[in-house]
Design an enzyme around this catalytic site. Structure first.
Site, PDB file in Angstrom:
ATOM      1  N   LYS A 182      -6.202  -9.106  13.071  1.00  0.00           N
ATOM      2  CA  LYS A 182      -6.035  -7.656  13.073  1.00  0.00           C
ATOM      3  C   LYS A 182      -5.881  -7.369  11.658  1.00  0.00           C
ATOM      4  O   LYS A 182      -6.374  -6.365  11.299  1.00  0.00           O
ATOM      5  CB  LYS A 182      -4.571  -7.661  13.640  1.00  0.00           C
ATOM      6  CG  LYS A 182      -3.524  -6.218  13.386  1.00  0.00           C
ATOM      7  CD  LYS A 182      -2.420  -6.269  13.852  1.00  0.00           C
ATOM      8  CE  LYS A 182      -1.288  -7.033  13.113  1.00  0.00           C
ATOM      9  NZ  LYS A 182      -0.598  -5.988  12.052  1.00  0.00           N
ATOM     10  N   ASN A 183      -5.122  -8.300  10.676  1.00  0.00           N
ATOM     11  CA  ASN A 183      -5.032  -7.669   9.353  1.00  0.00           C
ATOM     12  C   ASN A 183      -5.966  -7.711   8.383  1.00  0.00           C
ATOM     13  O   ASN A 183      -6.144  -7.445   7.305  1.00  0.00           O
ATOM     14  CB  ASN A 183      -3.724  -8.550   8.810  1.00  0.00           C
ATOM     15  CG  ASN A 183      -2.518  -8.054   9.521  1.00  0.00           C
ATOM     16  OD1 ASN A 183      -2.139  -7.082  10.007  1.00  0.00           O
ATOM     17  ND2 ASN A 183      -1.408  -9.152   9.212  1.00  0.00           N
TER      18      ASN A 183
ATOM     19  N   ARG B  99       1.452   1.757   9.943  1.00  0.00           N
ATOM     20  CA  ARG B  99       1.591   1.928   8.689  1.00  0.00           C
ATOM     21  C   ARG B  99       0.254   1.738   7.792  1.00  0.00           C
ATOM     22  O   ARG B  99      -0.146   2.278   6.857  1.00  0.00           O
ATOM     23  CB  ARG B  99       2.529   0.877   8.036  1.00  0.00           C
ATOM     24  CG  ARG B  99       3.916   0.924   8.591  1.00  0.00           C
ATOM     25  CD  ARG B  99       4.748  -0.200   7.904  1.00  0.00           C
ATOM     26  NE  ARG B  99       4.515  -0.070   6.551  1.00  0.00           N
ATOM     27  CZ  ARG B  99       5.195   0.563   5.660  1.00  0.00           C
ATOM     28  NH1 ARG B  99       5.778   1.254   6.117  1.00  0.00           N
ATOM     29  NH2 ARG B  99       4.897   0.281   4.334  1.00  0.00           N
TER      30      ARG B  99
ATOM     31  N   CYS C 255      10.397   0.013   7.816  1.00  0.00           N
ATOM     32  CA  CYS C 255      10.087  -0.256   8.878  1.00  0.00           C
ATOM     33  C   CYS C 255      11.237  -1.474   9.251  1.00  0.00           C
ATOM     34  O   CYS C 255      12.036  -1.847   8.333  1.00  0.00           O
ATOM     35  CB  CYS C 255       8.746  -0.880   9.669  1.00  0.00           C
ATOM     36  SG  CYS C 255       8.330  -2.260   8.894  1.00  0.00           S
TER      37      CYS C 255
ATOM     38  N   ARG D 218       9.356  -1.619   2.436  1.00  0.00           N
ATOM     39  CA  ARG D 218       7.911  -1.249   2.496  1.00  0.00           C
ATOM     40  C   ARG D 218       7.324  -0.080   1.662  1.00  0.00           C
ATOM     41  O   ARG D 218       6.763   0.647   2.067  1.00  0.00           O
ATOM     42  CB  ARG D 218       7.290  -1.461   4.056  1.00  0.00           C
ATOM     43  CG  ARG D 218       7.820  -2.429   4.726  1.00  0.00           C
ATOM     44  CD  ARG D 218       7.180  -2.718   5.895  1.00  0.00           C
ATOM     45  NE  ARG D 218       5.745  -3.148   5.725  1.00  0.00           N
ATOM     46  CZ  ARG D 218       4.952  -3.558   6.702  1.00  0.00           C
ATOM     47  NH1 ARG D 218       5.124  -3.543   8.042  1.00  0.00           N
ATOM     48  NH2 ARG D 218       3.612  -3.951   6.342  1.00  0.00           N
ATOM     49  N   PRO D 219       7.740  -0.168   0.564  1.00  0.00           N
ATOM     50  CA  PRO D 219       7.331   0.940  -0.565  1.00  0.00           C
ATOM     51  C   PRO D 219       5.727   0.732  -0.898  1.00  0.00           C
ATOM     52  O   PRO D 219       5.243  -0.406  -0.467  1.00  0.00           O
ATOM     53  CB  PRO D 219       8.061   0.533  -1.765  1.00  0.00           C
ATOM     54  CG  PRO D 219       8.191  -0.814  -1.721  1.00  0.00           C
ATOM     55  CD  PRO D 219       8.404  -1.204  -0.224  1.00  0.00           C
TER      56      PRO D 219
ATOM     57  N   ASP E   7       4.500   1.806  -3.812  1.00  0.00           N
ATOM     58  CA  ASP E   7       4.593   2.179  -5.278  1.00  0.00           C
ATOM     59  C   ASP E   7       3.421   1.648  -6.110  1.00  0.00           C
ATOM     60  O   ASP E   7       2.652   2.153  -7.042  1.00  0.00           O
ATOM     61  CB  ASP E   7       5.949   1.863  -6.172  1.00  0.00           C
ATOM     62  CG  ASP E   7       6.466   0.459  -5.798  1.00  0.00           C
ATOM     63  OD1 ASP E   7       6.139   0.106  -4.704  1.00  0.00           O
ATOM     64  OD2 ASP E   7       6.742  -0.044  -6.777  1.00  0.00           O
TER      65      ASP E   7
ATOM     66  N   ASP F  50       4.438 -14.028   8.008  1.00  0.00           N
ATOM     67  CA  ASP F  50       4.142 -13.802   9.497  1.00  0.00           C
ATOM     68  C   ASP F  50       4.165 -14.821  10.548  1.00  0.00           C
ATOM     69  O   ASP F  50       4.054 -14.637  11.782  1.00  0.00           O
ATOM     70  CB  ASP F  50       2.663 -13.023   9.611  1.00  0.00           C
ATOM     71  CG  ASP F  50       2.450 -11.749   8.848  1.00  0.00           C
ATOM     72  OD1 ASP F  50       3.783 -11.158   8.404  1.00  0.00           O
ATOM     73  OD2 ASP F  50       1.571 -11.413   8.621  1.00  0.00           O
TER      74      ASP F  50
ATOM     75  N   ILE G 240       9.315 -12.651   1.247  1.00  0.00           N
ATOM     76  CA  ILE G 240       8.585 -11.643   1.135  1.00  0.00           C
ATOM     77  C   ILE G 240       9.250 -10.321   1.369  1.00  0.00           C
ATOM     78  O   ILE G 240       9.366  -9.273   0.940  1.00  0.00           O
ATOM     79  CB  ILE G 240       7.255 -11.779   1.847  1.00  0.00           C
ATOM     80  CG1 ILE G 240       6.599 -13.142   1.280  1.00  0.00           C
ATOM     81  CG2 ILE G 240       6.629 -10.641   1.881  1.00  0.00           C
ATOM     82  CD1 ILE G 240       5.913 -13.255   0.273  1.00  0.00           C
TER      83      ILE G 240
ATOM     84  N   ARG H 112       0.390  -4.667  19.598  1.00  0.00           N
ATOM     85  CA  ARG H 112      -0.156  -4.392  18.497  1.00  0.00           C
ATOM     86  C   ARG H 112      -1.032  -5.590  18.035  1.00  0.00           C
ATOM     87  O   ARG H 112      -2.069  -5.220  17.009  1.00  0.00           O
ATOM     88  CB  ARG H 112       0.985  -3.952  17.576  1.00  0.00           C
ATOM     89  CG  ARG H 112       1.549  -2.712  17.726  1.00  0.00           C
ATOM     90  CD  ARG H 112       2.662  -2.486  16.589  1.00  0.00           C
ATOM     91  NE  ARG H 112       1.874  -2.592  15.400  1.00  0.00           N
ATOM     92  CZ  ARG H 112       2.525  -3.313  14.452  1.00  0.00           C
ATOM     93  NH1 ARG H 112       3.894  -3.459  14.635  1.00  0.00           N
ATOM     94  NH2 ARG H 112       2.199  -3.738  13.408  1.00  0.00           N
TER      95      ARG H 112
END
Ligand code: EPZ
Length: 431
Positions: free
Chosen positions: A22-23, A100, A124, A129-130, A132, A314, A336, A407
């Site tokens: 997925k990622n 996201r 979330c 989860r910025p 920037d 994860d 993380i 998901r």
């Protein structure tokens, strides 16, 4: 909302086919925005995150053709994306709120069309989860960025310019976004402290196949020589290392033996070594992994999550599920995400003995047995940890909020049922 019902206690035996990652697929799909020619992606998993992203791309004006791969395995798809009629440069709130990773459209749209608007993703369940780092890097490349009414409005009327960017954190998302943006920037972009996850190498392979010039694959310093135009290409999505790691733990926690087909052991070195230390036998092959926990005594061990090739965040929740039934104590440190222990109270409701210390550490003291319970998780990997606990527990576990699992785990119940799990989905209409 659907639920998953598990009657625990069955050891799992057999083969599980690992789907495309997925990622990896999410940024690959967005890279197709960088050219008006066809980009074909194979081995794309059938997951709700991918269908949300496809809906966003259709909204932008993308043409998408889909084809089943006719594998006798799982229903991964081949998609052909053609961004030759993009008519909209806005990623609205309704898409970004549901997914996201919609932020991956920002770099490609800005690089190719010189303007993009993105609803600013909020926090979330796992952290603030910025984005920037994504935004300040684009500014260093000459973009003007304004935040207005909850949207990022990015402009680069003269096009993006190469820059020397040093990331403050080795962010996966920022690395992908800035790599995509830099392919069409004028001049050379150098990214230091880039993320090195295998998903990034997959993206670099696609971008280079599309005519980009990126050096430094698999290292933390990436150099991108900007080109005027990219062209079409074809690539396969790499196997999902987190799905493979999750099923490896399913073998361990049920004292079974699973062969994970289409899994790349190179992507999972840290987790596989931890499993070995916990007493599980691992055999690695070029495209598969055999995980054998038959008759093995599972022993506690410690993990510290870190950027790749460190231990993946994860897989933290899933390992914690295994530790709950291991002999002795295990220390879990999450470095993380600031809020990634939401599975702990649910595991404790099933009889686990876990103490959280501060935001980042948890001590797990193994218990003899978990007992089934109705549980609910607030994110994807935490939900899988509860599935694992349910597979090992005595009695019935009902996992609520299944949409998290949809998901990220393709054909979850089918895969587990085929190797002996007593698992079924209860459709909302049936209760
Ligand atoms: C990716 O998220 C994954 N998602 C996550 O997987 C994964 O947990 C994470 O990388 C870390 O491996 C996707 O690939 C879609 P980051 P991403 O930017 O890219 C901070 C799953 O379960 N940061 O590498 O959003 C951030 O807060 C998901 O599949 C900033 O401070 O993660 C975090 O502490 C969950 N500013 C750290 O960096 C920024 O601009 C790493 O985040 C960006 C990130």
């Amino acid at each position: 909302m659907d639920k998953i019902k598990i009657i625990g206690g069955n050891p799992l035996f057999g083969k599980i086919y690992i789907s495309g990652a997925k990622n990896a697929a999410l940024p690959l799909v967005c890279a197709s925005l960088l050219t008006d020619e066809a980009v074909t992606l194979k081995n794309v998993p059938q997951l709700s995150d991918i269908s949300f992203l496809n809906k966003l791309l259709l909204f932008l004006g993308m043409n998408i053709d889909e084809k089943h791969e006719n594998l006798d395995t799982y229903p991964s798809m081949t998609y052909t994306y053609r961004a030759n009629a993009i008519s909209n440069l806005i990623a609205p709130y309704d898409f970004v709120r549901k997914m996201r990773a919609s932020y991956y459209v920002l770099g490609p749209l800005l690089a190719r069309f010189k303007h993009a608007e993105l609803s600013l993703p909020g926090g979330c369940a796992i952290g603030a989860r910025p984005i920037d780092i994504h935004l300040s890097s684009l500014e260093q490349m000459g973009a003007s960025i304004e935040i207005k009414n909850g949207y990022v409005i990015a402009d680069a009327p003269q096009g993006l310019k190469g820059a020397h960017i040093i990331f403050s954190k080795a962010s996966v998302g920022a690395t992908c976004n800035i790599l995509m943006a830099a392919t069409l920037a004028e001049g050379v972009t150098k990214i230091e402290n880039a993320a090195k996850e295998p998903e990034i190498a997959n993206l670099i392979d696609l971008l280079n196949a599309m005519g980009a010039k990126i050096e430094g694959r698999d290292t933390s310093v990436l150099t991108v020589y900007g080109v005027n135009k990219l062209h079409g290409a074809q690539l396969s999505v790499i196997p999902d290392r987190i799905e493979a790691g999750s099923y490896a733990i399913a073998a361990a926690i049920t004292h079974g033996k699973l062969e994970l087909i289409n899994a790349n052991p190179d992507f999972l070195q840290q987790p596989l070594r931890v499993l070995e230390k916990m007493g599980v036998e691992i055999q690695e092959f070029e495209n598969s992994i055999i995980v054998n926990a038959v008759g093995k005594n599972i022993i506690g061990d410690d993990i510290y999550t870190d950027y790749y090739p460190g231990f993946p965040t994860d897989l933290q929740a899933q390992f914690m599920a295994l530790m709950t039934v291991a002999d002795g104590a295990s220390l879990v440190t999450e470095s993380i995400w600031e809020n990634r222990f939401m599975h702990v109270p649910e595991l404790c409701r099933m009889g686990a003995n876990i103490n959280i210390h501060g935001h980042a550490s948890a001590i797990v003291r193994g218990v003899k047995k978990l007992s089934g319970a109705p549980v609910m998780a607030t994110d994807l990997r935490a939900s899988f940890a509860l599935i694992l606990a349910g597979l090992a527990a005595e009695g019935e576990t009902i996992v609520n909020r299944v949409y998290h699992l949809d998901r990220g785990y393709e054909c979850l119940e089918e895969k587990l049922r085929a190797v002996g799990a007593n698992i079924e989905r209860i459709k909302e209409s049936d209760y």
